[in-house]
Scaffold this active site. Structure first.
Site, short mmCIF file in Angstrom:
data_model
loop_
_atom_site.label_atom_id
_atom_site.label_comp_id
_atom_site.label_asym_id
_atom_site.label_seq_id
_atom_site.Cartn_x
_atom_site.Cartn_y
_atom_site.Cartn_z
N GLY A 19 0.88 -1.32 0.04
CA GLY A 19 -0.20 0.09 0.07
C GLY A 19 0.81 1.35 0.11
CG HIS A 65 4.82 4.66 16.85
ND1 HIS A 65 5.48 5.56 16.66
CD2 HIS A 65 4.13 4.18 15.71
CE1 HIS A 65 5.15 6.26 15.54
NE2 HIS A 65 4.19 5.43 14.93
O1 TXD Z 1 5.84 4.29 12.47
C1 TXD Z 1 5.07 3.45 12.40
N1 TXD Z 1 5.30 2.30 12.75
C2 TXD Z 1 3.87 3.76 11.60
C3 TXD Z 1 3.18 2.67 10.96
C4 TXD Z 1 3.89 4.89 10.69
C5 TXD Z 1 2.73 5.07 9.88
C6 TXD Z 1 1.78 4.10 9.30
N2 TXD Z 1 1.88 3.05 10.09
C7 TXD Z 1 1.10 1.83 9.87
O2 TXD Z 1 1.59 1.15 8.95
C8 TXD Z 1 -0.31 2.07 9.64
O3 TXD Z 1 -1.18 2.42 10.68
C9 TXD Z 1 -0.78 0.61 9.12
O4 TXD Z 1 -0.99 -0.14 9.99
C10 TXD Z 1 0.46 0.30 8.22
C11 TXD Z 1 0.43 0.61 6.56
O5 TXD Z 1 0.04 1.71 6.45
P1 TXD Z 1 -0.46 2.00 4.94
O6 TXD Z 1 -0.37 3.74 4.87
O7 TXD Z 1 0.85 1.38 4.08
O8 TXD Z 1 -1.61 1.33 4.79
P2 TXD Z 1 -2.06 0.97 3.37
O9 TXD Z 1 -1.72 2.09 2.23
O10 TXD Z 1 -3.52 0.47 3.68
O11 TXD Z 1 -1.40 -0.42 3.16
C12 TXD Z 1 -1.55 -1.76 3.71
C13 TXD Z 1 -1.63 -2.87 2.77
C14 TXD Z 1 -2.88 -2.75 1.76
O12 TXD Z 1 -2.22 -2.93 0.55
C15 TXD Z 1 -3.63 -3.99 2.07
O13 TXD Z 1 -4.20 -4.63 1.14
C16 TXD Z 1 -2.48 -4.83 2.62
O14 TXD Z 1 -1.55 -3.77 3.39
N3 TXD Z 1 -2.89 -5.98 3.72
C17 TXD Z 1 -2.37 -7.13 3.69
N4 TXD Z 1 -1.21 -7.65 3.03
C18 TXD Z 1 -0.77 -8.91 3.53
N5 TXD Z 1 -1.84 -9.76 4.21
C19 TXD Z 1 -2.98 -9.26 4.90
N6 TXD Z 1 -3.76 -9.98 5.58
C20 TXD Z 1 -3.21 -7.76 4.49
N7 TXD Z 1 -4.53 -7.24 4.81
C21 TXD Z 1 -4.18 -5.96 4.37
#
Ligand code: TXD
Length: 311
Positions: A12, A178
């Site tokens: 994502g 965090h």
């Molecule tokens: O500092 C930090 N650690 C944080 C982390 C900083 C900013 C954002 N942070 C967290 O990272 C945020 O709160 C989310 O929990 C994650 C991912 O954030 P992002 O902005 O990349 O979210 P997206 O764009 O929704 O991308 C998540 C992707 C998306 O493509 C989904 O289809 C996929 O995860 N997804 C999965 N992939 C694999 N397996 C499963 N089960 C799955 N479910 C969703």
């Protein structure tokens, strides 16, 4: 020597920037994994990034997939799978949904990339990295959470803005969970060797410390849909690069403390040596009473979130 392999679980907002940065820095071949419903888009992103390589001048194989077999043999796994926050949500609001996602990811990484150094990004970070460690059964040096590198980057960026100096010359660290209880350490922050507390008054330091603690929420509010992605991706890549190039960086990572800082059996943000052995060492800082009290508070906050994880 064959190129290294980086598996990105979640393609994502952050995942796609991770892929771009890993390719640009030629850290290795990149596989981006996403759920079957998004097999097309994740393959499309990888193909599009590959088509940018002539203009960018990098050599790296890029693959999008929704088949975990394709992550086999990865050296590093970076996990962003999960939902991000919407305005008004706390990181803890993501817990129930994301813990189930992380459980599934951990089981698959254990099966297909058992030797990989795993960097967990998904929120609520401290609970997610702990869940991944438990479910994967990996040794503690093989699992780290990415938060402190981002929180410290924000602390340094805001200070550079305030002082009108290069971010390159601001050194410091942020301890703890965090979230709003994280602990920037002004006493140990320097500007080209000059102690921060000789350059800024207490009120300014507290204002910037508060902005650092709330920086993620500030971005969520501004974006309106989703959370930060450039800075988290850049931070996770810094950790991956330290591992892949055995750089022995000393970076704040969410690592499993077993006695360090008087903490036993909890993932929390602490200064770590990061190299080919993963989390090779946790550095203990002699904290002053007020700093220790703030660390105790953030440990309690992390424990509380963790207590709500239903494995
Ligand atoms: O500092 C930090 N650690 C944080 C982390 C900083 C900013 C954002 N942070 C967290 O990272 C945020 O709160 C989310 O929990 C994650 C991912 O954030 P992002 O902005 O990349 O979210 P997206 O764009 O929704 O991308 C998540 C992707 C998306 O493509 C989904 O289809 C996929 O995860 N997804 C999965 N992939 C694999 N397996 C499963 N089960 C799955 N479910 C969703």
């Amino acid at each position: 020597m064959a190129r290294k392999k980086i598996a990105l679980i979640g393609g994502g907002q952050i995942g796609q920037i991770l892929a771009l940065l890993a390719a640009q820095r030629e850290l290795g071949d990149v596989v981006i994994f996403d759920i079957p419903q998004l097999e097309g888009p994740v393959k499309g992103k990888a193909l599009d990034l590959w088509e940018s390589s002539p203009a960018q001048g990098f050599d790296a194989d890029l693959q999008g997939t929704s088949d975990y077999k394709d992550i086999a043999g990865a050296d590093v796994v970076i996990v962003t799978a999960g939902l991000p926050r919407k305005p008004g949500m706390s990181r803890d609001d993501l817990l129930a949904t994301n813990v189930n996602i992380i459980k599934n990811v951990a089981e698959n990484v254990k099966e297909y990339a058992p030797k990989a150094f795993s960097i967990i990004v998904t929120n609520p970070l401290d609970a997610m990295v702990s869940t991944f460690h438990k479910v994967s059964g990996f040794p503690k040096n093989q699992v780290a959470g990415m938060a402190g590198v981002l929180d410290t980057a924000r602390w340094r960026a805001f200070l550079a803005m305030e002082l009108g100096v290069s971010i390159e010359d601001i050194a410091g660290t942020v301890l703890g969970g965090h979230g709003p209880t994280m602990v920037p350490l002004p006493r140990l922050t320097t500007v080209g060797g000059v102690p921060l507390m000789e350059l800024l008054d207490a009120e300014s330091i507290e204002r910037i410390s508060k902005r650092t603690r709330e920086a993620g929420t500030e971005i969520v509010k501004l974006l309106g849909n989703g959370s930060a992605f450039f800075s988290p991706a850049a931070s996770a890549i810094e950790m991956a690069e330290a591992y892949l190039k055995d750089k022995k960086r000393v970076l704040p990572c969410a690592a499993l403390c077993e006695g360090e800082y008087g903490i036993d059996g909890l993932f929390i943000g602490v200064p770590c040596k990061l190299g080919a052995g993963g989390i090779e060492k946790i550095y203990q800082i002699k904290l002053e009473a007020d700093e220790q009290a703030l660390l105790d508070k953030t440990v309690e906050a992390v424990k509380k979130t963790l207590s709500e994880v239903k494995l």
